[in-house]
Design a protein around this motif. Structure first.
Motif, PDB file in Angstrom:
ATOM      1  N   LEU A 135      12.706  -9.553  15.181  1.00  0.00           N
ATOM      2  CA  LEU A 135      13.625 -10.657  15.473  1.00  0.00           C
ATOM      3  C   LEU A 135      13.964 -10.663  16.974  1.00  0.00           C
ATOM      4  N   LEU A 136      14.282  -9.455  17.484  1.00  0.00           N
ATOM      5  CA  LEU A 136      14.599  -9.336  18.912  1.00  0.00           C
ATOM      6  C   LEU A 136      13.391  -9.753  19.756  1.00  0.00           C
ATOM      7  N   ALA A 137      12.207  -9.324  19.313  1.00  0.00           N
ATOM      8  CA  ALA A 137      10.996  -9.634  20.088  1.00  0.00           C
ATOM      9  C   ALA A 137      10.757 -11.148  20.121  1.00  0.00           C
ATOM     10  N   GLY A 138      11.006 -11.820  19.001  1.00  0.00           N
ATOM     11  CA  GLY A 138      10.827 -13.281  18.961  1.00  0.00           C
ATOM     12  C   GLY A 138      11.784 -13.963  19.933  1.00  0.00           C
ATOM     13  N   ALA A 139      13.019 -13.478  19.979  1.00  0.00           N
ATOM     14  CA  ALA A 139      13.991 -14.055  20.911  1.00  0.00           C
ATOM     15  C   ALA A 139      13.555 -13.780  22.351  1.00  0.00           C
ATOM     16  N   GLY A 183      24.128  -6.715  14.443  1.00  0.00           N
ATOM     17  CA  GLY A 183      22.957  -6.966  13.600  1.00  0.00           C
ATOM     18  C   GLY A 183      22.636  -5.836  12.634  1.00  0.00           C
ATOM     19  N   LEU A 184      23.454  -4.804  12.593  1.00  0.00           N
ATOM     20  CA  LEU A 184      23.187  -3.689  11.662  1.00  0.00           C
ATOM     21  C   LEU A 184      22.952  -4.162  10.220  1.00  0.00           C
ATOM     22  N   PRO A 185      23.761  -5.081   9.703  1.00  0.00           N
ATOM     23  CA  PRO A 185      23.478  -5.543   8.332  1.00  0.00           C
ATOM     24  C   PRO A 185      22.092  -6.173   8.205  1.00  0.00           C
ATOM     25  N   ILE A 186      21.612  -6.806   9.266  1.00  0.00           N
ATOM     26  CA  ILE A 186      20.261  -7.393   9.225  1.00  0.00           C
ATOM     27  C   ILE A 186      19.240  -6.268   9.080  1.00  0.00           C
ATOM     28  N   ALA A 187      19.395  -5.242   9.917  1.00  0.00           N
ATOM     29  CA  ALA A 187      18.470  -4.107   9.864  1.00  0.00           C
ATOM     30  C   ALA A 187      18.573  -3.396   8.518  1.00  0.00           C
ATOM     31  N   ALA A 188      19.789  -3.338   7.966  1.00  0.00           N
ATOM     32  CA  ALA A 188      19.954  -2.675   6.662  1.00  0.00           C
ATOM     33  C   ALA A 188      19.248  -3.472   5.567  1.00  0.00           C
ATOM     34  N   ALA A 189      19.331  -4.792   5.648  1.00  0.00           N
ATOM     35  CA  ALA A 189      18.730  -5.630   4.594  1.00  0.00           C
ATOM     36  C   ALA A 189      17.211  -5.737   4.731  1.00  0.00           C
ATOM     37  N   LEU A 190      16.745  -5.825   5.972  1.00  0.00           N
ATOM     38  CA  LEU A 190      15.314  -6.132   6.184  1.00  0.00           C
ATOM     39  C   LEU A 190      14.504  -4.933   6.644  1.00  0.00           C
ATOM     40  N   GLY A 191      15.187  -3.912   7.091  1.00  0.00           N
ATOM     41  CA  GLY A 191      14.498  -2.782   7.721  1.00  0.00           C
ATOM     42  C   GLY A 191      14.597  -2.923   9.229  1.00  0.00           C
ATOM     43  N   PHE A 192      14.615  -1.796   9.928  1.00  0.00           N
ATOM     44  CA  PHE A 192      14.803  -1.846  11.378  1.00  0.00           C
ATOM     45  C   PHE A 192      13.634  -2.540  12.075  1.00  0.00           C
ATOM     46  N   GLU A 193      12.450  -2.351  11.519  1.00  0.00           N
ATOM     47  CA  GLU A 193      11.272  -2.953  12.163  1.00  0.00           C
ATOM     48  C   GLU A 193      11.396  -4.478  12.191  1.00  0.00           C
ATOM     49  N   ALA A 194      11.892  -5.052  11.107  1.00  0.00           N
ATOM     50  CA  ALA A 194      12.067  -6.508  11.072  1.00  0.00           C
ATOM     51  C   ALA A 194      13.122  -6.940  12.087  1.00  0.00           C
ATOM     52  N   PHE A 195      14.160  -6.121  12.251  1.00  0.00           N
ATOM     53  CA  PHE A 195      15.190  -6.442  13.248  1.00  0.00           C
ATOM     54  C   PHE A 195      14.576  -6.441  14.645  1.00  0.00           C
ATOM     55  N   PRO A 206      10.567 -12.940  11.130  1.00  0.00           N
ATOM     56  CA  PRO A 206      11.531 -12.508  12.138  1.00  0.00           C
ATOM     57  C   PRO A 206      11.259 -13.080  13.530  1.00  0.00           C
ATOM     58  N   GLU A 207      10.000 -13.072  13.958  1.00  0.00           N
ATOM     59  CA  GLU A 207       9.696 -13.549  15.317  1.00  0.00           C
ATOM     60  C   GLU A 207      10.078 -15.024  15.495  1.00  0.00           C
ATOM     61  N   SER A 208       9.696 -15.846  14.504  1.00  0.00           N
ATOM     62  CA  SER A 208       9.948 -17.280  14.675  1.00  0.00           C
ATOM     63  C   SER A 208      11.436 -17.586  14.569  1.00  0.00           C
ATOM     64  N   LEU A 209      12.136 -16.864  13.700  1.00  0.00           N
ATOM     65  CA  LEU A 209      13.572 -17.122  13.591  1.00  0.00           C
ATOM     66  C   LEU A 209      14.286 -16.665  14.869  1.00  0.00           C
ATOM     67  N   GLY A 210      13.881 -15.506  15.394  1.00  0.00           N
ATOM     68  CA  GLY A 210      14.471 -15.036  16.654  1.00  0.00           C
ATOM     69  C   GLY A 210      14.269 -16.058  17.760  1.00  0.00           C
ATOM     70  N   ALA A 211      13.058 -16.590  17.833  1.00  0.00           N
ATOM     71  CA  ALA A 211      12.763 -17.572  18.884  1.00  0.00           C
ATOM     72  C   ALA A 211      13.566 -18.853  18.670  1.00  0.00           C
ATOM     73  N   LEU A 212      13.692 -19.276  17.418  1.00  0.00           N
ATOM     74  CA  LEU A 212      14.440 -20.509  17.119  1.00  0.00           C
ATOM     75  C   LEU A 212      15.912 -20.366  17.533  1.00  0.00           C
ATOM     76  N   ILE A 213      16.494 -19.223  17.197  1.00  0.00           N
ATOM     77  CA  ILE A 213      17.910 -19.023  17.547  1.00  0.00           C
ATOM     78  C   ILE A 213      18.071 -19.002  19.068  1.00  0.00           C
TER      79      ILE A 213
END
Ligand SMILES: O=P(O)(O)OC[C@H]1O[C@](O)(CO)[C@@H](O)[C@@H]1O
Length: 554
Positions: A285-289, A270-282, A471-478
């Motif tokens: 995402l984890l928290a939503g999952a 997921g590094l590219p995700i963190a690079a694109a969105l910022g680590f906090e958003a990553f 991020p939260e809702s997408l993490g949960a959806l996945i």
């Protein structure tokens, strides 16, 4: 165990025979509470299963089957790190990557996960603040991520769904067809581009061929050593291979081999995700999952979203005999979700051997396909409404728009609701005839036209509404879909976490390359031989008898 010999399975088969004569629209008449009863409200999302051809006794029978198949035990094994990926002798611990507190899989796993996450955090924060630079000391402004399958689909899908303008642009290249890499390189500045090689095994020919081509692209601009040490990052579970490729150890990000490729976006992948969105958003995402993980572990099975989705999908595919399933997002930013879920589901449950090694003589996972729903309406929805096959569908929309243009969002979502409704209600021949008469058509014209306008309806769908795409809702959806796929696999008695079926083609491709090198096509089947000879005669230099370059066939 032959699951079909269980009394619970046989009860469901008997029920399915009855259900075929039932209309889901009638179930709403019988039970005014149906919409609420067959819906779940979870943080940030509403799931509505009520348009599926299912009633309370069916659901009870499906839950009884889940019990008979020890679903709750398998779920515990998943979270506790038992080696449930038996054919590869590994646990399956993508859930440990998003646990907020030291997890049930053990301290060693938690410690490793924290360290890997910290390495990603530190690198990404330096990258985004301009603290990482290339051979000419210019800071990086672009990432080009090389990877395929699970090392690409998740990160790319999430970046496309959530990306905002930021200090670093992130592009993805997965295809071995050089068109994709050539186009990415045409837009890349060699001094300010960082290449991320994402590969769990670090042996995948597509990815390594692209990486080699990038190295060649730098020839004359910087030395191979400079490029490898400054412009390449490797993300892998096989750090030795990444080192052998020449990537600097401090630029190698690892993850455990207990993370399956198609479940790896939560890891360093997921590094590219963190690079694109910022680590906090990553992290969000984890928290939503993690919220979905907790729901899956703790909610009673009868009110458990992944369990219900898995059981309904099983019902549609294995009992009602609908072999395909469509994923239809009504949000442009989710345009890659169907492709992502295709791998997640079909590489997991596209199996025909049960856990005890015997043949599965029943239908296993469905064919997953789809695309943006609104575009599909003008392409394949004709098939969904009037084709001879019934294709259950998931409609996925967001309550909030991701843009500020007036007049679009309500119309978009009205289309989504209308399509699900049309699939369910259909239009009977009597209704068609009444309508045609009302439009002033004569009897003969009505007789001629009516059959073509009938929609049989009774076609099942589930609707998922996210409050907003974040991020939260997408993490949960996945995570919802990951667990749904797992539930189906457990009941179907298959191993959902291996993927032996992808190996044969890879091996044969490597063998064919050797054959082209030696111009030796003897012993091939006549069709492949004819095609190979045609390529050799007409394909120019690429297909002549030279030794293959790079890594293909390695
Ligand atoms: O991450 P790797 O090892 O390059 O593999 C990429 C993909 O290839 C597959 O093995 C299928 O060929 C997937 O399971 C995996 O996600």
């Amino acid at each position: 165990m032959d699951v079909t010999s269980l009394p619970e399975w046989q009860i469901l088969e008997a029920r399915a025979a009855v259900v075929r004569g039932r209309r889901v629209a009638d179930l709403f008449q019988i039970d005014p509470q149906r919409a609420q009863k067959y819906s779940l409200s979870l943080p940030g999302m509403l799931l509505d299963f009520s348009k599926n051809l299912i009633d309370e006794p069916d659901l009870a029978a499906l839950l009884a089957l889940a019990d008979a198949c020890d679903l709750a035990d398998w779920r515990d094994k998943l979270f506790s790190g038992a080696p449930i990926n038996a054919t590869e002798g590994r646990p399956v611990l993508h859930t440990a990557l998003r646990e907020q507190a030291p997890g049930s899989a053990g301290d060693a796993v938690s410690t490793r996960v924290s360290a890997e996450l910290a390495q990603v955090r530190s690198f990404v924060s330096r990258l985004r603040s301009g603290g990482v630079s290339g051979y000419s000391c210019k800071k990086f402004t672009r990432l080009v991520c090389l990877g395929i399958g699970g090392s690409n689909l998740g990160p790319q899908m999430v970046v496309e769904a959530l990306a905002q303008p930021g200090p670093v642009t992130v592009d993805f290249v997965s295809n071995l067809d050089g068109v994709e890499l050539a186009s990415a390189l045409a837009q890349a500045d060699p001094e300010t581009t960082l290449f991320v090689v994402s590969s769990k095994t670090f042996t995948t020919a597509e990815t390594l061929t692209n990486a080699e081509s990038v190295l060649r692209w730098y020839a004359g601009r910087a030395s191979r050593e400079q490029v490898l040490s400054k412009h390449f990052v490797g993300i892998t579970a096989n750090t030795e291979k990444a080192k052998a490729f020449g990537i600097a150890p401090e630029h190698i990000f690892s993850f455990g081999d207990w993370v399956g490729g198609r479940f790896s976006l939560w890891s360093s992948i997921g590094l590219p995700i963190a690079a694109a969105l910022g680590f906090e958003a990553f992290e969000r995402l984890l928290a939503g999952a993690a919220v979905m993980d907790r729901h899956f572990r703790e909610a009673p099975l009868a009110r458990n979203a992944p369990v219900l989705m898995g059981l309904i999908s099983l019902w549609n595919c294995s009992f009602l005999g609908y072999p395909a399933h469509a994923i239809l997002p009504y949000n442009q930013k989710l345009h890659l979700l169907p492709a992502y879920l295709q791998q997640a589901d079909m590489e997991s449950n596209g199996k025909s051997v049960t856990r005890d090694g015997s043949a599965a003589h029943y239908r296993t996972g469905p064919l997953i396909w789809g695309q943006l729903g609104i575009n599909g309406q003008h392409a394949f929805y004709q098939y969904l409404h009037q084709g001879t096959e019934v294709v259950p569908a998931d409609f996925i929309g967001t309550v909030e728009a991701d843009h500020e243009l007036p007049g679009h969002h309500q119309r978009l979502l009205c289309n989504m609701l209308a399509q699900a409704r049309a699939l369910m209600t259909g239009v009977s021949v009597e209704e068609v005839r009444r309508d045609l008469h009302a439009r002033g058509l004569g009897r003969e014209q009505v007789d001629a036209l009516a059959p073509f306008k009938v929609h049989t309806g009774n076609r099942p769908s589930t609707t998922i509404l996210l409050d907003r795409l974040e991020p939260e809702s997408l993490g949960a959806l996945i995570a919802l879909y990951e667990h749904k796929i797992f539930v189906q696999g457990v009941i179907l008695q298959i191993y959902s976490f291996d993927q032996w079926g992808v190996e044969l083609g890879k091996g044969l491709a490597a063998e064919l390359e050797q054959r082209f090198a030696g111009a030796d096509f003897d012993g091939l089947d006549a069709s492949t031989k004819q095609l190979a000879e045609y390529l050799r005669a007409n394909g120019g230099n690429e297909f002549s008898d030279k030794t293959p370059e790079g890594v293909m066939g390695a």
